[in-house]
Design a protein around this motif. Sequence first.
Motif, short mmCIF file in Angstrom:
data_model
loop_
_atom_site.label_atom_id
_atom_site.label_comp_id
_atom_site.label_asym_id
_atom_site.label_seq_id
_atom_site.Cartn_x
_atom_site.Cartn_y
_atom_site.Cartn_z
N ASP A 91 -0.17 123.81 20.30
CA ASP A 91 0.28 124.86 20.34
C ASP A 91 0.55 125.73 19.38
O ASP A 91 0.73 126.93 19.32
CB ASP A 91 1.28 124.79 21.52
CG ASP A 91 0.84 124.49 23.10
OD1 ASP A 91 -0.30 124.48 23.21
OD2 ASP A 91 1.93 124.29 23.86
N ARG A 92 0.92 124.91 18.26
CA ARG A 92 1.30 125.30 17.02
C ARG A 92 0.34 125.67 15.89
O ARG A 92 0.57 125.60 15.02
CB ARG A 92 2.77 124.69 16.30
CG ARG A 92 3.89 124.60 17.31
CD ARG A 92 4.35 126.06 17.60
NE ARG A 92 5.65 126.14 18.36
CZ ARG A 92 5.84 126.12 19.67
NH1 ARG A 92 4.80 125.75 20.46
NH2 ARG A 92 6.84 126.27 20.20
N THR B 196 0.90 118.05 22.43
CA THR B 196 0.72 119.39 23.00
C THR B 196 1.49 120.46 22.14
O THR B 196 0.87 121.37 21.81
CB THR B 196 1.32 119.38 24.47
OG1 THR B 196 0.63 118.61 25.31
CG2 THR B 196 1.24 120.74 24.99
#
Length: 484
Positions: free
Chosen positions: A221-222, A217
Amino acid sequence: MLPLSHRTKIVATLGPASSSPEIIRQLIEAGMTVARLNFSHGSYEDHATTIQRIREASEALDCPVTLLQDLQGPKVRVAQLPDRAGFQGQSAGAISLIQEAPIDLVPQDRADDCPNAIPIDYPFLAEEAELGMRILLDDGQLELEAIAIAPPVVTCKVIRGGLLKSRKGVNFPSLNLRLPSLTEKDRQDLEFGIVQGVDWVALSFVRTAEDIRTLKTFLRDRGAPNLPVIAKIEKPQAIAHLDDLVRECDGLMVARGDLGVEMKPEKVPLLQKKIIRACNQAGIPVITATQMLESMIENSRPTRAEASDVANAIADGTDAVMLSGESAVGKHPVAAVAMMARIASAMEPELEFVNFPPTEFSETNALSEALNVIDKIINLCCIAAFTTTGYTAKLAAAERPGVPVVAFTPEPLTYHRLNLIWGVIPLLIEEPVTSVESLVTAVENILRQRQIARSGDKILILGGSPIQQVRGTNFLKIHTLRDR
């Protein structure tokens, strides 16, 4: 491109003994296929310099090197020990633990209240401690037993004594500690690794599949959703959740150092075989790590037992064998890599690996199964797998064929990531390929140029039509190189 005499991959940890441009080049020439960057040590500046040198050497030698970022993880350590005369009688930053003597453990923020206790950087010890539990210090060299609990103090009896220094590791085999799977340091290190373009990331002290999901996750997200993740198996909880971890991660590492501390040493060899077998069945890579050629930190040759240890891991089916201190701080880093390469080259021709049934009933899996039969009947030179994501090449290599899997890919990321996979020779294909015919022509030209195949050799081509369709592998072609 360097000739590859072994199909088991070699992971070398880079450090003070192996970070110069010349040594990095020699390591690649000796057989290093994966460079491990240990984020328990070193500054970002040091790691950035090392990464640049690896990429430069890789390009100069026309040989891909996979970058493995190994995160420190939530390790409990002894805090800074006070320098006090009479504190169990010992030197600055160290104390002697005397067998059968009592000693107290406290959280480091209460160290001033308990000047004769050992401070550790875990605040919940007294809340979670159990009478009679084992506490291991310094990779299991020292052992304590909890005999009384009076928060915040846990009083212990020394079972196995010796000199304890500041910042040594602390293990609680029977406790499921309240520690995050990703520490704040790990998150910062990952941000750095993503910017630097690492190829794989290894998560330390994994306990459950939820730890892997948390990391994935974070990566998503990065903006790095496809960065493959390795779960390091070094906790009893990871063994209990092994099947879930195999399903969730992209690869595993048998991290025998902490695994052998947290669990009885006699259990580790069988656990190693179990983990390797589970990965082989699932078709994901597995690295066998820690103390493989430990004596080569000092000596120019390994012990016979160490050579046998490497050979047995290869016979078990490991994708890669790993050097830690041997290459990071040892006196003979290049010799250690060369020794692993020699052991692999001697072992592999004598091995017949187990072929496991497919994990998915798809066209790609069916073709991968079929290549095994073809490999046994026809005297192939190699298997040529055209792949965008690396998926086809990994499936082919998971069958453990008797010939190398040459992975042709137009993607630089895939090119670098595949060099962790057993038996795969990654090649970057730069000319445009738009049809099966142009693919066959490109494969033949490159194999000739690289002196991997010559006229009269038979190759098995594995690919998809239409070309460059992700996970679209749907054909096998037996092709003979004709005289020109």
